[in-house]
Design an enzyme around this catalytic site. Structure first.
Site, PDB file in Angstrom:
ATOM      1  N   ARG A  55       0.739  -1.022   0.165  1.00  0.00           N
ATOM      2  CA  ARG A  55      -0.139   0.035  -0.069  1.00  0.00           C
ATOM      3  C   ARG A  55       0.826   1.264  -0.073  1.00  0.00           C
ATOM      4  O   ARG A  55       1.978   1.031   0.696  1.00  0.00           O
ATOM      5  CB  ARG A  55      -1.034  -0.063   1.286  1.00  0.00           C
ATOM      6  CG  ARG A  55      -2.200  -0.880   1.259  1.00  0.00           C
ATOM      7  CD  ARG A  55      -3.420   0.055   0.192  1.00  0.00           C
ATOM      8  NE  ARG A  55      -4.341  -0.852   0.146  1.00  0.00           N
ATOM      9  CZ  ARG A  55      -4.423  -1.967  -1.084  1.00  0.00           C
ATOM     10  NH1 ARG A  55      -3.564  -2.070  -1.906  1.00  0.00           N
ATOM     11  NH2 ARG A  55      -5.574  -2.431  -1.164  1.00  0.00           N
ATOM     12  N   GLU A  62      -2.235   8.544  -5.456  1.00  0.00           N
ATOM     13  CA  GLU A  62      -2.407   8.081  -6.487  1.00  0.00           C
ATOM     14  C   GLU A  62      -3.589   8.475  -7.622  1.00  0.00           C
ATOM     15  O   GLU A  62      -4.585   8.942  -6.933  1.00  0.00           O
ATOM     16  CB  GLU A  62      -3.096   6.231  -6.220  1.00  0.00           C
ATOM     17  CG  GLU A  62      -2.005   5.654  -5.397  1.00  0.00           C
ATOM     18  CD  GLU A  62      -2.369   4.083  -5.337  1.00  0.00           C
ATOM     19  OE1 GLU A  62      -3.506   3.720  -5.899  1.00  0.00           O
ATOM     20  OE2 GLU A  62      -1.473   3.289  -4.804  1.00  0.00           O
ATOM     21  N   HIS A 117      -0.876   0.527  -9.941  1.00  0.00           N
ATOM     22  CA  HIS A 117      -1.524  -0.247  -9.183  1.00  0.00           C
ATOM     23  C   HIS A 117      -2.212  -1.396  -9.636  1.00  0.00           C
ATOM     24  O   HIS A 117      -3.535  -1.558  -9.912  1.00  0.00           O
ATOM     25  CB  HIS A 117      -2.424   0.720  -8.216  1.00  0.00           C
ATOM     26  CG  HIS A 117      -3.249   0.087  -7.016  1.00  0.00           C
ATOM     27  ND1 HIS A 117      -3.320   0.848  -5.943  1.00  0.00           N
ATOM     28  CD2 HIS A 117      -3.301  -1.145  -6.365  1.00  0.00           C
ATOM     29  CE1 HIS A 117      -3.724   0.091  -4.763  1.00  0.00           C
ATOM     30  NE2 HIS A 117      -3.689  -1.049  -5.279  1.00  0.00           N
TER      31      HIS A 117
END
Ligand code: NAD
Length: 307
Positions: A228, A257, A275
């Site tokens: 993460r 992000e 991701h």
């Protein structure tokens, strides 16, 4: 049942959800945030992946909300405590994405060790200077895993096949008698050739791999994070790569992000993916079907799948 679908789901999963209730799909809407604000008001079930954040302010608007179903593992994008205080059930699918994120981790390790991203770019620019791409062998090296849970253990099994020895740091694992070495964090960082982070994101793991910890890495180390964003000081990692204090890195997750300073990443031995750890058709189908099962169980009064 009114079901609000906020992130894109597999076709088969959508059909299964349609059999449970009336589905409103805002996953591809250009005004998703405004739609979420409005449509959550009478939704009874909300289904999300990692692309939607359900904080207190948005959950408060869900006056009829009974279930929040996270299609995937991480629930750091949900205010779980607030949801619980409102008697809203939160459920996730902890194992569905596992193999996919593990395989991406292996890909990032190998790519960083052999500078595959830079070599690929080089050749496509019409160049052929092989001296620039001297890599590192994995065999005989130590892989240090931070967070020795489901993903960490599966990465370790796969990397043993490359002849790597395994060390790990995980304060929640006591009395270890496996073949992997259990180390304290500083010792793991100073002794590992490759370090891979697999912790869950909590207050405790926030900035766990800080500037001071990154300074402990070996000169030729490679650092991978597919867990993460926010558990690692990425800005300082980029500085270390620029000054060639470490060999390479692989990142799939970022504190913000998408990351803002992406232009500073080019020409570094950094493989940066957007991701995509869970982005395989197999993982998305498994996570979706788990989510449908979880919703059905909760509706039938079985709360064993509630977080
Ligand atoms: P897990 O819960 O099985 O393992 C996490 C491990 O971290 C546990 O063993 C726990 O004891 C350990 N841990 C907790 N606090 C720690 C600390 N302070 N220091 C060191 N270790 C600590 O989780 P998992 O299924 O293995 O998933 C690992 C991570 O991968 C999660 O953050 C998950 O969100 C992430 N993930 C990312 C993607 C992606 O798309 N990139 C996909 C799936 C999972």
């Amino acid at each position: 049942m009114k079901i609000l679908i906020c992130d894109s789901l597999n076709e088969k999963v959508l059909k299964e959800l349609q059999a449970i209730g009336d589905c409103i799909d805002i996953s591809s809407s250009h005004t998703k945030n405004e739609d979420l604000d409005e449509k959550i008001e009478d939704a009874e079930i909300v289904v999300i992946r990692s692309g939607t954040t359900l904080d207190k302010a948005i959950i408060e608007k869900g006056k009829s909300l009974k279930i929040i179903a996270r299609c995937g593992v991480g629930v750091d994008n949900i205010d779980v405590d607030y949801a619980k205080s409102q008697n809203i059930f939160v459920t996730n699918s902890p194992s569905a994405n596992l193999i996919s994120v593990v395989e991406l981790t292996v890909a990032l390790i190998i790519s960083a060790a052999r500078k595959i991203n830079l070599a690929d770019k080089h050749l496509k620019e019409g160049k052929w200077n092989r001296k620039e791409f001297v890599g590192i062998e994995l065999s005989g090296k130590q892989l240090g895993i931070i967070g020795f849970g489901k993903a960490g253990k599966l990465v370790s099994e796969r990397m043993k096949a490359f002849g790597m020895s395994i060390a790990f740091y995980d304060p929640y694992i006591k009395d270890w008698n496996g073949s992997e070495k259990k180390l304290e964090l500083d010792e793991l960082l100073t002794s590992s050739d490759i370090v891979s982070i697999h912790v869950i994101k909590t207050k405790e793991t926030e900035n766990l791999i800080s500037r001071e910890k990154l300074d402990l890495l070996k000169e030729n180390a490679i650092l991978i994070n597919t867990s993460r964003g926010g558990v690692l000081d990425e800005g300082y990692l980029i500085e270390l790569l620029k000054s060639k204090k470490i060999f390479g890195a692989g990142l799939d997750v970022y504190s913000e992000e998408p990351p803002k300073k992406i232009d500073t990443f080019s020409d570094l031995n950094l493989i940066s993916t957007p991701h995509i750890g869970a982005s395989t058709s197999e993982a998305q189908l498994k996570a979706g079907l788990d989510t449908v099962e979880n919703i059905k169980k909760i509706m039938d009064g079985d709360t064993t799948v509630v977080i």
